[in-house]
Design a protein around this motif. Structure first.
Motif, PDB file in Angstrom:
ATOM      1  N   CYS A  86       3.209   2.077  -2.723  1.00  0.00           N
ATOM      2  CA  CYS A  86       1.508   2.694  -1.699  1.00  0.00           C
ATOM      3  C   CYS A  86       1.765   3.981  -2.177  1.00  0.00           C
ATOM      4  O   CYS A  86       2.755   5.140  -1.775  1.00  0.00           O
ATOM      5  N   TRP A  87       0.613   4.263  -1.708  1.00  0.00           N
ATOM      6  CA  TRP A  87       0.482   6.026  -1.484  1.00  0.00           C
ATOM      7  C   TRP A  87      -1.246   6.093  -0.756  1.00  0.00           C
ATOM      8  O   TRP A  87      -1.730   5.363  -0.324  1.00  0.00           O
ATOM      9  N   GLY A  88      -0.520   7.732   0.259  1.00  0.00           N
ATOM     10  CA  GLY A  88      -1.277   7.747   1.701  1.00  0.00           C
ATOM     11  C   GLY A  88      -0.994   7.447   2.386  1.00  0.00           C
ATOM     12  O   GLY A  88       0.027   8.557   2.612  1.00  0.00           O
ATOM     13  N   ALA A  89      -1.548   7.954   3.503  1.00  0.00           N
ATOM     14  CA  ALA A  89      -1.296   8.195   4.557  1.00  0.00           C
ATOM     15  C   ALA A  89      -0.351   7.614   5.484  1.00  0.00           C
ATOM     16  O   ALA A  89      -0.149   6.035   4.635  1.00  0.00           O
ATOM     17  N   GLY A  90       0.284   8.247   6.011  1.00  0.00           N
ATOM     18  CA  GLY A  90       1.923   7.595   6.505  1.00  0.00           C
ATOM     19  C   GLY A  90       2.205   6.656   7.914  1.00  0.00           C
ATOM     20  O   GLY A  90       3.123   6.292   8.053  1.00  0.00           O
ATOM     21  N   GLU A  91       1.067   7.191   8.762  1.00  0.00           N
ATOM     22  CA  GLU A  91       1.710   6.942   9.612  1.00  0.00           C
ATOM     23  C   GLU A  91       0.510   5.262  10.505  1.00  0.00           C
ATOM     24  O   GLU A  91       0.409   4.282   9.179  1.00  0.00           O
ATOM     25  N   TYR A  92       1.911   5.057  11.864  1.00  0.00           N
ATOM     26  CA  TYR A  92       2.689   3.461  11.348  1.00  0.00           C
ATOM     27  C   TYR A  92       3.670   3.056  10.388  1.00  0.00           C
ATOM     28  O   TYR A  92       3.447   1.056   9.797  1.00  0.00           O
ATOM     29  N   ALA A  93       4.043   3.923   9.323  1.00  0.00           N
ATOM     30  CA  ALA A  93       4.918   3.235   8.767  1.00  0.00           C
ATOM     31  C   ALA A  93       4.633   2.606   7.482  1.00  0.00           C
ATOM     32  O   ALA A  93       4.452   1.904   6.845  1.00  0.00           O
ATOM     33  N   ARG A  94       2.229   2.440   7.030  1.00  0.00           N
ATOM     34  CA  ARG A  94       1.846   1.549   5.975  1.00  0.00           C
ATOM     35  C   ARG A  94       2.540   1.325   4.889  1.00  0.00           C
ATOM     36  O   ARG A  94       1.996   1.080   3.959  1.00  0.00           O
ATOM     37  N   LEU A  95       3.258   2.448   4.818  1.00  0.00           N
ATOM     38  CA  LEU A  95       3.266   3.104   2.832  1.00  0.00           C
ATOM     39  C   LEU A  95       5.336   1.849   2.266  1.00  0.00           C
ATOM     40  O   LEU A  95       5.078   1.654   0.971  1.00  0.00           O
TER      41      LEU A  95
ATOM     42  N   GLN B 186      -2.209  -6.179  -9.807  1.00  0.00           N
ATOM     43  CA  GLN B 186      -2.744  -6.335  -8.965  1.00  0.00           C
ATOM     44  C   GLN B 186      -2.720  -4.611  -8.165  1.00  0.00           C
ATOM     45  O   GLN B 186      -2.061  -4.230  -8.265  1.00  0.00           O
ATOM     46  N   ILE B 187      -4.363  -4.368  -7.700  1.00  0.00           N
ATOM     47  CA  ILE B 187      -4.078  -2.879  -6.637  1.00  0.00           C
ATOM     48  C   ILE B 187      -5.357  -3.391  -5.805  1.00  0.00           C
ATOM     49  O   ILE B 187      -6.228  -4.201  -5.756  1.00  0.00           O
ATOM     50  N   ALA B 188      -4.546  -2.546  -4.618  1.00  0.00           N
ATOM     51  CA  ALA B 188      -5.264  -2.876  -2.999  1.00  0.00           C
ATOM     52  C   ALA B 188      -5.803  -1.750  -2.846  1.00  0.00           C
ATOM     53  O   ALA B 188      -4.688  -0.810  -2.832  1.00  0.00           O
ATOM     54  N   ALA B 189      -6.857  -1.446  -2.071  1.00  0.00           N
ATOM     55  CA  ALA B 189      -7.410  -0.359  -1.404  1.00  0.00           C
ATOM     56  C   ALA B 189      -7.355  -1.176   0.023  1.00  0.00           C
ATOM     57  O   ALA B 189      -8.264  -1.558   0.896  1.00  0.00           O
ATOM     58  N   GLY B 190      -6.612  -0.043   1.253  1.00  0.00           N
ATOM     59  CA  GLY B 190      -6.739  -0.343   2.636  1.00  0.00           C
ATOM     60  C   GLY B 190      -7.714   0.648   3.269  1.00  0.00           C
ATOM     61  O   GLY B 190      -8.722   1.354   2.583  1.00  0.00           O
ATOM     62  N   ARG B 191      -7.031   1.199   4.621  1.00  0.00           N
ATOM     63  CA  ARG B 191      -7.732   2.603   5.174  1.00  0.00           C
ATOM     64  C   ARG B 191      -6.497   2.979   4.931  1.00  0.00           C
ATOM     65  O   ARG B 191      -5.662   3.758   5.519  1.00  0.00           O
ATOM     66  N   LYS B 192      -7.113   4.113   4.463  1.00  0.00           N
ATOM     67  CA  LYS B 192      -6.679   5.638   4.040  1.00  0.00           C
ATOM     68  C   LYS B 192      -5.192   5.542   3.464  1.00  0.00           C
ATOM     69  O   LYS B 192      -4.299   6.215   2.789  1.00  0.00           O
ATOM     70  N   PHE B 193      -4.794   4.510   2.196  1.00  0.00           N
ATOM     71  CA  PHE B 193      -3.933   3.389   1.967  1.00  0.00           C
ATOM     72  C   PHE B 193      -4.238   3.012   0.787  1.00  0.00           C
ATOM     73  O   PHE B 193      -5.099   2.638   1.346  1.00  0.00           O
ATOM     74  N   SER B 194      -3.909   2.954  -0.822  1.00  0.00           N
ATOM     75  CA  SER B 194      -3.546   1.580  -1.797  1.00  0.00           C
ATOM     76  C   SER B 194      -1.977   1.450  -1.822  1.00  0.00           C
ATOM     77  O   SER B 194      -0.802   1.975  -1.729  1.00  0.00           O
ATOM     78  N   CYS B 195      -1.905   0.484  -2.744  1.00  0.00           N
ATOM     79  CA  CYS B 195      -0.983  -0.133  -2.869  1.00  0.00           C
ATOM     80  C   CYS B 195      -0.577  -1.204  -4.094  1.00  0.00           C
ATOM     81  O   CYS B 195      -2.291  -1.283  -4.671  1.00  0.00           O
ATOM     82  N   ALA B 196      -0.102  -1.239  -4.947  1.00  0.00           N
ATOM     83  CA  ALA B 196      -0.324  -1.882  -6.886  1.00  0.00           C
ATOM     84  C   ALA B 196       1.239  -2.362  -6.735  1.00  0.00           C
ATOM     85  O   ALA B 196       2.263  -2.641  -5.826  1.00  0.00           O
TER      86      ALA B 196
END
Length: 442
Positions: free
Chosen positions: A254-263, A235-245
Motif C-alpha cells: 500500500c502507499w499514500g496517506a498514513g493517517e488511521y494506519a491505513r497502509l 489486483q490494484i485498488a484505489a481508496g481515499r488518499k491511498f492505494s493498495c496492490a
C-alpha cells in the motif's frame, strides 16, 4: 468509493447463469456458444439463444451513486449526478452542483448519443466512474479536478472519455479501480497479472510515482525503493488518499496517506512508495483478493479468512475493540475467525463479505443502515444481511459504497441498502433503507 471497492469485475462463478424464467441453470452447456456464459439468456440444445439484456453482470457502489453493467455490455448508473458521474450527458450548471441533482432510477451511460457498449467491468469512486471494455480500453467520467479521469486535463465530463496514455488511448487494461480523487489500473502482461498504473490527485503519494505531483495521465507505480516499476500485480485498488496492490506472491503493498494506519505497515507514517502490509511482525501472505475503503483496507486469504487494518472506530476491522490497527488483524466472528469467505468489500466505515454459501455478512458502522440487518446499531461482529425475514441469498458479488451497500444476485438482479439521500439505492425513492431493496432496472 471505493471498492473503491476494488473490485475485480463480476464475481460470477461457472454455474451462475440465468435461464429464461429468471432461475438458475448451469452455464456449462452454453460455455462454447460464442458468448460469455454468465451473460447468456436461454440455452437450447447447448446453444446460447441470446443475451439476457436487463440481467446485471457487475455492480459497483461509490460515494453517493452506483453503476451496473448489463448482460448486453451497456451500463446503467443512478444516484448523485452533481459532477456528471452518472455519465448520461447531462450538462450541469453551478446551481445544479450546489443543489445536488440526482437520479432515483437507473439512467443509461451514453457516448456520442448512443449507449456505451461492450463493457465488462465497472468501478465507481467518490464522484466518478470508470469502465473496462472488451477491447481493453478504459473510459472514465465525472469529477476531474485533479486529473482522475486520466484524459490529460482537469475538466469534468458528463460522458465517458477514453483514458489516455500520452501516446494515444490507454489499451490492454484488464482491471480498473476508481477512488476518491485518483484512479488505478492493471495493464498488460496477460489476463491475471499486469503493470500497476495510477493517476489523479497525489498530495499524499497515492499515485505511487515516488513524488507528490498530481498526474492527469497514467503513471507507473514504482517499487518500494524507487529503483524500478512495482513488480506485476494481480489486483490494484484505489481508496481515499491511498492505494493498495496484490502481488503475484500473495503479499499486499500500500502507499499514500498514513493517517488511521491505513497502509498497514506498522505505523501511521505516509509513504509515497509502496510499503508491505504486515501481520504482526511478519508480512501478510497468501492473500487472494483485496478491498480498499476510505480509511481501512482488507485482504482475503486462500483459506477464506479476512484480515483488515487501518481505522477501526466503528468496528469495521471486525475486532471486539473498536480501535485503529497499524497491522492486519483477523476478522472475528464471536470467538472464532470469520471463515468461508469468497469476496470482501470495504466502505467508509463498514465492511462486507460474500460467503461461499452465497450469503452476505457485514460489520462496522451502521448509522445509515448500511449493514443491511434491519437495524441501525454498529457491530464489530459480522451480521447477516436480511431480506424478507431471512438471509439475502444466492449472491455473487457485494460492493460497499461510502454509506450504502449493493449485492448482485446470481439471477442478475441487484439489491441495495443503506443511505439513499441521492437515490443511490436505485429503488425510485430517496428513503434510507435498513434492508435490501431491488434496483428498478427498466
Amino acid at each position: 468509493q471505493t471498492d473503491r471497492d476494488t473490485q475485480v469485475g463480476s464475481m460470477a462463478g461457472p454455474d451462475a447463469k440465468v435461464d429464461d424464467g429468471g432461475g438458475l441453470a448451469s452455464s456449462d452447456s452454453c460455455r462454447d456458444a460464442g458468448a460469455d456464459a454468465s451473460r447468456c439468456g436461454t440455452c437450447d440444445a447447448g446453444e446460447c439463444m441470446g443475451v439476457r439484456e436487463m440481467s446485471v453482470v457487475d455492480v459497483s457502489a461509490g460515494g453517493a451513486h452506483t453503476c451496473a453493467v448489463l448482460g448486453n455490455g451497456e451500463v446503467r448508473c443512478w444516484g448523485s449526478n452533481h459532477r456528471g458521474q452518472l455519465g448520461n450527458g447531462v450538462e450541469l450548471t453551478r446551481e445544479d452542483q450546489r443543489d445536488g441533482p440526482r437520479e432515483l432510477l437507473p439512467v443509461t451511460v451514453s457516448i456520442e448519443n448512443e449507449p456505451l457498449a461492450d463493457v465488462q467491468e465497472v468501478s465507481v469512486g467518490l464522484n466518478l466512474a470508470c469502465v473496462v471494455r472488451k477491447d481493453g480500453s478504459a473510459l472514465c467520467w465525472g469529477y476531474n479536478h485533479a486529473g482522475q479521469l486520466g484524459i490529460g486535463s482537469s475538466v469534468d465530463s458528463s460522458v465517458p472519455l477514453r483514458v489516455q496514455s500520452g501516446r494515444g488511448a490507454l489499451l490492454d487494461v484488464h482491471q480498473i479501480s476508481a477512488g476518491w480523487s485518483h484512479t488505478c489500473a492493471r495493464q498488460g502482461m496477460g489476463a491475471d497479472v499486469g503493470a500497476a498504473l495510477c493517476w489523479g490527485l497525489n498530495q499524499d503519494g497515492q499515485v505511487g510515482s515516488g513524488d507528490m505531483r498530481s498526474a492527469n495521465l497514467p503513471v507507473t507505480v514504482r517499487n518500494s525503493d524507487d529503483s524500478a516499476p512495482l513488480p506485476p500485480v494481480k489486483q490494484i485498488a484505489a481508496g481515499r488518499k491511498f492505494s493498495c496492490a496484490l502481488s503475484e506472491e500473495g503479499t499486499v503493498w500500500c502507499w499514500g496517506a498514513g493517517e488511521y494506519a491505513r497502509l498497514g505497515h506498522g505505523s501511521t507514517t505516509r509513504s509515497i512508495l509502496p510499503v508491505q502490509v504486515q501481520d504482526g511482525t511478519m508480512p501478510l501472505r497468501s492473500v487472494t483478493q483485496i478491498a480498499v475503503g476510505d480509511y481501512h483496507a482488507c485482504g482475503l486469504d486462500e483459506r477464506g479468512e479476512v484480515w483488515c487494518w487501518g481505522r477501526g472506530g466503528s468496528g469495521q476491522l471486525g475486532q471486539n475493540e473498536s480501535s485503529d490497527s497499524t497491522v492486519a488483524l483477523q476478522v472475528m466472528e464471536g470467538a472464532s475467525a470469520l471463515s468461508g469467505v469468497k469476496q470482501v468489500s470495504a466502505g467508509e466505515s463498514h465492511t462486507c463479505a460474500l460467503l461461499r454459501d452465497s450469503r452476505v455478512v457485514c460489520w462496522g458502522g451502521n448509522g445509515e443502515k448500511q449493514l443491511g440487518n434491519e437495524e441501525r446499531v454498529a457491530s464489530s461482529d459480522p451480521v447477516l444481511v436480511q431480506l424478507d425475514g431471512g438471509a439475502l441469498e444466492h449472491v455473487q458479488k457485494v460492493s460497499c459504497g461510502k454509506k450504502h451497500t449493493c449485492a448482485l444476485r446470481e439471477d442478475g438482479k441487484v439489491f441495495c441498502w443503506g443511505l439513499n439521500t441521492y437515490g443511490q439505492l436505485g429503488d425510485g425513492t430517496n428513503v434510507t433503507r435498513a434492508a435490501p431493496r431491488l434496483v428498478q432496472l427498466q
